[in-house]
Enzyme design. Structure first.
Site: not given
Lengths: 290, 290, 290, 290
Positions: B207, B233-235
């Protein structure tokens, strides 16, 4: 022990509290007027205006033992007006370190080895494990081993037995891959610092099975984290961390074998720094004067 | 471009699917009978029994362009019985890379530099930013710059405008510290790989504001992660990661300045590997044949 | 041993020689027609035009022992026209590793540990030392220990005694901080690979006392290098290297204690890769398919 | 400039000389009686008995400019009896840094970028190069560029011209991949510190073409070293070093491209530490209070 001789009449003074003008001068004048010579001094202010102040001073004072009461009285009188906390330790007296372990032996044996080589400034009054596989190894180092059975959900009996063994006998405790969750009550009663080694780069992969989780996430580096234990699992102040490179072809077991080298190196540095009074806790952070 | 000349008549073949006996032999025999000479071959099986198979082969085939249709037909016929997927790319044709940026310029300019030096086997048809601070820098490299305003909660208009610019013009997109969250709809419509650089060692500090979080948590290393962008997100699948050492005296701003070097190095490697077809996505993992 | 079972009927084939078209296809076809299934394949060409070719293939072949003679005959017939060298090893048969040590125990004991945990695919028929301080430790692992006295400038008698012990009993030898210079004659007669761990980042600090030299030079990182031993001291092909950070406040003794962790990790990786046939020597280089 | 404002009325005091009792107390009392408040203090003794003493103190003193003459007089009077050397600098006045470059632009442009972002506490009065390829880039940052032709074996004319440009205008000089050997005479006449970035992990690969040498030697890590320039080529005091991993498949050109990231990061840290008076030279060593 060579180190104790080398550190004869050396003291370590830790000072921390609200930052304010004149504090360095006050502390160093105090040491000088008590016939001490500053060997090393590290200092850090989180913010010179209204921040927190941290200082580690090692000084040499001939016949320190005879002078310690006077120095402590002077410290109390001098630092009280500043509202500073302080701690004075004799560097010639090694801290007493207990090790708690489970089946994994690599971190435990590495500490015993380093101690045998005279590299770690500690004594090791005991090793406690909830398993018995390392008993022969530990005793071959001439170190007492105690087995404390711990099974089932209720850990209170095991914790009580461990507390009984540790109480008054140790200055800090190292969890060398000890795979039992420790209760807040245990920490409160133990009342000495507890250092853990977690086999991940915290805060990544908090909790159980971090190598498996790292493998699942497909990370390109794995790490280890040594931290002080608090009531919040894997959330305590970090002392040291390091990582090593891995690749897609490695299994979770490969990560574990590769990671063992990082765990030992990280734990070794953290334990040494703690034993040498190089780590100051502040909130959930550490100041490390390495 | 020297590299294009050097890679004339070189092709890269990616093969992946369920592992099974004979697949390496089948692929290499195919290349031989099509007058190709294998320059490099990397292979990985997640499990030789019932696992997944990944292969990257670079081969030289004189007059490749004239032969490509025949080779593709042979590949289709040969690999169909094995249920394998494949992709054949001409190494002499650089991929077209668009860069999306915001106010931070370090990752963006590093890519433009490396491109100017001939180190990155790509063309850069455009840079798009939701800010205008880098317009002069970008154009000084002779690269088109487009400003797409993006403000307020509704990003659909901005995304539509960006899609319009990119559609058909690019083979992959790099988010070089582009500080806008990208919608699933945008990714679906774009339909080319999108590479991001995240300024933390994922999955730590997912995040916003990872340097601030790293500072608050008191970590001893900070890192950067380059990954493919997915709807989560960010995964997305991690391509590359690295870290650098920090200490208690550094502020969050210091971490950011120190981390910028890691971000650039990590993004640079990820982009190069992607541009050279060295990365195969598999579920949420990557196989990187570096 | 779990690993031996897991690797039952697995063979490792190393092929190297002058690069030329069709060699990958020829090797993989050979494995297929001998009912083998390729588990992993790594390949590297120093230059596709007139360079050198290196290949490592692990394949599964049910009832491998019954087939090995046929496969070897096929390899000889197939690879002779290409002028390639090859080596076929049964992965279920661990290599026999002897360790030579002196007074330092950390690298030696680390290897014995890893072996005890089943992480190293070797057997250890003996440890030989020119000192006796580690005899109890070594025998506690159930491993034979031989003391070979070595004093004075003439090492020929000691070398002859060591050769007598090793001859025919080992597949490779590890020098785990063995502080005796080994003669060219000894290497010739021994005729198996010898792996050394040097306590510096070679080629920096060749020769004796590298930590002292590193301290004098004021380097900011210290390292370790594992390499094959040749007649030229510290000049053999490098298998693995790594480093760790140090600072101005550390003494040469501190560097040594910190460096011990790097030495062990580097030697451990080098030994494992050698034991798994992942290292190919080429001139004074190594190709490492890790 | 935000930093200058932030550091208004902050001074940095460096003290070094023979270690002796009371020196910390004397310095901190001096700062207190001159109405300064110590912001940070770092200290190191090479040996508390007969060793060398190094101290860096940053203190805040309202209206520092009005007080500086008094403080300097006090320092001279106080430290003379101790035989200590000292240096007092106003932290609000950035050092003047000249950059010398050749054809390689990556280290040069990285410094210019960081400066533009306000991350480097310096002014850059000029860039000098023996080539002209970077002139447009440099001037786009608003920084003067001078071309000084340097060809043939006699460098004295070029050096004289460079000295003319630098004399009195700079506080230190950075060689950002400047590929000319600098004469002892030039260093003597210039009389300000000169920082170089060498593209190897010194003392490995001293001299020209280190990436080619590293490739030939088959190392598994490549590095970069920033050091002060002395009359002995590549032998000056090391300020900072770092490394990155490479493998057998990389060419010397690949090492160069990969190494460029390490060079920039290492040079950047060395320049920043020098600019912030964090580096003390001592013989051929540095004390770095980072």
């Amino acid at each position: 022990m060579a180190q104790a001789t080398r550190l004869k009449d050396h003291a370590c003074l830790i000072v921390h509290g609200p930052d304010q003008p004149g504090i360095v001068a006050a502390v160093s004048a105090l040491i000088t007027r008590n016939n001490g010579n500053i060997v090393s001094l590290d200092q850090y202010s989180s913010d010179p205006k209204g921040g927190d102040y941290f200082q580690r001073v090692v000084f040499h004072r001939p016949d320190f033992n005879a002078a310690v009461a006077d120095i402590e009285a002077d410290l109390a009188a001098t630092l009280e007006p500043y509202g500073m906390q302080w701690q004075l330790t004799d560097q010639a007296t090694p801290k007493r370190m207990a090790v708690l372990a489970s089946t994994s032996d690599h971190c435990l044996l590495d500490l015993l080895w380093r101690h045998r080589r005279g590299e770690l400034p500690v004594t090791i009054p005991m090793v406690i494990s909830n398993h018995t596989n390392v008993v022969a190894d530990v005793r071959s180092f001439g170190i007492p081993f105690f087995h404390v059975h711990s099974q089932g959900p209720d850990k209170s009996e095991a914790e009580a037995r461990i507390l009984e063994l540790l109480a008054g006998n140790v200055d800090f405790v190292v969890l060398a891959r000890y795979m039992q969750i420790i209760s807040e009550d245990f920490l409160d009663k133990l009342d000495v610092p507890v250092i853990n080694i977690h086999h991940s780069f915290l805060p990544a992969f908090i909790g159980a099975a971090p190598y498996r989780k790292a493998h699942e996430r497909g990370v390109k580096l794995i790490g280890a984290t040594s931290h002080y234990v608090t009531k919040d699992l894997d959330e305590g102040p970090i002392i040291e961390q390091d990582v090593t490179r891995v690749n897609h072809a490695m299994t979770a077991a490969d990560l574990q074998a590769r990671g063992a080298y990082v765990e030992r190196a990280v734990l070794s540095r953290a334990v040494q720094w703690h034993a040498e009074d190089r780590v100051i806790r502040h909130g959930n952070h550490t100041i490390v004067f390495d």
